[in-house]
Enzyme design. Structure first.
Site, mmCIF file in Angstrom:
data_model
loop_
_atom_site.group_PDB
_atom_site.id
_atom_site.type_symbol
_atom_site.label_atom_id
_atom_site.label_comp_id
_atom_site.label_asym_id
_atom_site.label_seq_id
_atom_site.Cartn_x
_atom_site.Cartn_y
_atom_site.Cartn_z
ATOM 1 N N GLN A 252 -9.914 -0.231 5.747
ATOM 2 C CA GLN A 252 -9.603 -0.533 7.138
ATOM 3 C C GLN A 252 -10.705 -1.410 7.718
ATOM 4 O O GLN A 252 -11.887 -1.136 7.550
ATOM 5 C CB GLN A 252 -9.473 0.754 7.939
ATOM 6 C CG GLN A 252 -8.272 1.609 7.558
ATOM 7 C CD GLN A 252 -6.947 1.015 8.018
ATOM 8 O OE1 GLN A 252 -6.900 -0.011 8.693
ATOM 9 N NE2 GLN A 252 -5.852 1.666 7.644
ATOM 10 N N ASN A 286 -8.678 7.308 1.716
ATOM 11 C CA ASN A 286 -9.217 7.301 3.081
ATOM 12 C C ASN A 286 -8.822 8.556 3.862
ATOM 13 O O ASN A 286 -9.637 9.145 4.570
ATOM 14 C CB ASN A 286 -8.718 6.044 3.811
ATOM 15 C CG ASN A 286 -9.334 5.857 5.179
ATOM 16 O OD1 ASN A 286 -10.547 5.879 5.333
ATOM 17 N ND2 ASN A 286 -8.488 5.689 6.188
ATOM 18 N N ASP A 350 1.058 6.325 5.077
ATOM 19 C CA ASP A 350 0.311 5.181 5.610
ATOM 20 C C ASP A 350 0.755 3.929 4.853
ATOM 21 O O ASP A 350 -0.013 3.332 4.100
ATOM 22 C CB ASP A 350 -1.196 5.420 5.454
ATOM 23 C CG ASP A 350 -2.032 4.301 6.083
ATOM 24 O OD1 ASP A 350 -1.465 3.490 6.845
ATOM 25 O OD2 ASP A 350 -3.238 4.237 5.802
ATOM 26 N N CYS A 376 1.225 0.010 10.510
ATOM 27 C CA CYS A 376 0.683 -1.293 10.915
ATOM 28 C C CYS A 376 1.808 -2.218 11.377
ATOM 29 O O CYS A 376 1.584 -3.407 11.582
ATOM 30 C CB CYS A 376 -0.112 -1.929 9.775
ATOM 31 S SG CYS A 376 0.830 -2.212 8.272
#
EC number: 2.1.1.190
Length: 423
Positions: A252, A286, A350, A376
């Site tokens: 990120q 992550n 994600d 996103c």
């Protein structure tokens, strides 16, 4: 013409003859004289001829390249206005026109000096014998020669001028591809893509630059090979865990927002020590690894083999024994994949911009009590959410992630809870 809204790309929005009119550079509350530049059936584009008043939320752009460089679109608007406009857009996309969703929270960090990764194009102009180093122009493939970039973390912005000077002095200046700058927790690094082998003199110049500016240097003679000048292992922290990565791995870009995003996902999932958790599109861990410090077991699934290998390595380095990773394409038939038959209490997704259409029905069949979807692309989040809502889940929390201030990128995260679990 009076402007009444701001779209995510920094354009003012007005109505004219029942049609949406997008006006570059205008802000809500401003009256403008315009010139129509493009007139379509359902909308039109325009530019400002004259601005009759200034919005109180108009800001002075910090970057000397703003308006030419294509990297930022909204530096002329206050950060509050940017966030409000993105939140309104997210609410509209996640609800119905007459009943927009509620954005419960804006997760943000510093609006300047936040970007810890950048890829700069390199182009040698034979006519003037000069090297361009920078980003693409807005709606153009030409490069803008960048001297400053206030959205970069200060340690990377400080490298721009000396790096340009170093690269311009190389014998191989005509055969350079691009340069990537990354700021890891253990310092800055750069990856130089060079199209021909570098001679000894050029290598020595680059080594001197690396050592004098404290930058870890990586050579990339092609798209697959990466050679480090020194033995270094870049890393960053997620929820207190140290994650190592390769300079080409996805991480990120905004560390401050990433830290908050991971914390909020853990909070929303309400992880219990008995929970079995599934992390889809897990990258190099992550979210997976912080989840594993709290749950009974965690499974991470990722389509990029190199990221799976890095995730496994990071789990080992952090002494996490209750996490398993699978390298699987989540666009394929997931029901045949080895993780699919396991039971899970909570699920996190994600995905990339395309979303997760191939896996949504299986997520539903696993019947988790809670699902957190990090996105996103609000368009694909809205589409995938429909499957969860139709299956008896309720949207419980919605947050706008200001991951890329001053740009049109709109990121978000949503919590869904099974209706029989809602109090």
């Amino acid at each position: 013409m009076t402007v009444n809204d701001l779209d995510p790309f920094g354009q003012g929005v007005a109505r004219h003859n029942g049609k949406a009119l997008f006006i570059q550079g205008a802000l809500p509350g401003e009256q403008v004289d315009i010139t129509i530049t493009e007139d379509k059936r359902n909308f039109a584009q325009a530019k400002v001829k004259r601005r009759l008043n200034d919005s109180p939320q108009r800001a002075t752009p910090r970057c000397p390249h703003f308006g030419v460089c294509g990297g930022c679109q909204q530096q002329h608007a206050s950060i509050e206005l940017q966030q409000q406009a993105k939140s309104r857009a997210l609410a509209r996309m996640m609800g119905k026109r007459e009943n927009p969703a509620v954005v419960d929270e804006i997760i943000s960090g510093t609006p300047w000096g936040y970007r810890r990764r950048a890829r700069l194009g390199l182009n040698y102009l034979a006519k003037t014998q000069t090297l361009q180093m920078g980003f693409r122009k807005s709606q153009d493939s030409e490069l803008v020669n960048i001297q400053r970039c206030p959205v970069l973390v200060p340690q990377l912005e400080a490298l721009l001028e000396p790096l340009h000077e170093c690269l311009a002095s190389l014998k191989a200046v005509r055969r350079l591809g691009h340069v990537e700058l990354v700021h890891a927790d253990n310092g800055p690094l750069m990856v130089l893509r060079h199209l021909d082998a570098l001679n000894d003199d050029d290598r020595q110049k680059l080594e001197r630059f690396s050592h004098s500016h404290g930058v870890d240097l990586f050579f990339a003679p092609d798209s697959e090979t990466l050679t480090a000048l020194d033995d270094v292992q870049p890393s960053y922290h997620s929820d207190g865990l140290r994650l190592t990565f390769s300079p080409r791995d996805f991480i990120q870009v905004n560390d401050g927002v990433n830290q908050q995003m991971v914390a909020r996902a853990i909070e929303w999932l309400d992880i219990k020590p008995t929970d079995r958790v599934l992390d889809l599109f897990c990258g190099m861990g992550n979210f997976t690894l912080p989840l594993a410090t709290r749950a009974e077991s965690v499974v991470g699934v990722e389509g990029v083999a190199a990221l799976v290998a890095k995730a496994e390595y990071n789990a080992e380095c952090n002494s996490l024994k209750n996490v398993t990773f699978f390298h699987e394409n989540l666009e394929d038939d997931v029901t045949r994949q080895p993780w699919a038959a396991q039971g899970f209490d909570k699920i996190l997704l994600d995905p990339a911009r395309a979303g997760a259409p191939g896996v949504m029905q299986h997520v539903i069949s696993l019947a988790p009590t809670r699902v957190v979807y990090v996105s996103c692309n609000p368009t694909t989040l809205a589409r995938d959410s429909e499957a969860l809502l139709a299956a008896g889940y309720q949207l419980r929390q919605l947050a706008m992630l200001d991951m890329f201030p001053h740009t049109g990128h709109l990121e978000s995260m949503a919590l869904f809870e099974r209706l029989d679990q809602v109090e």
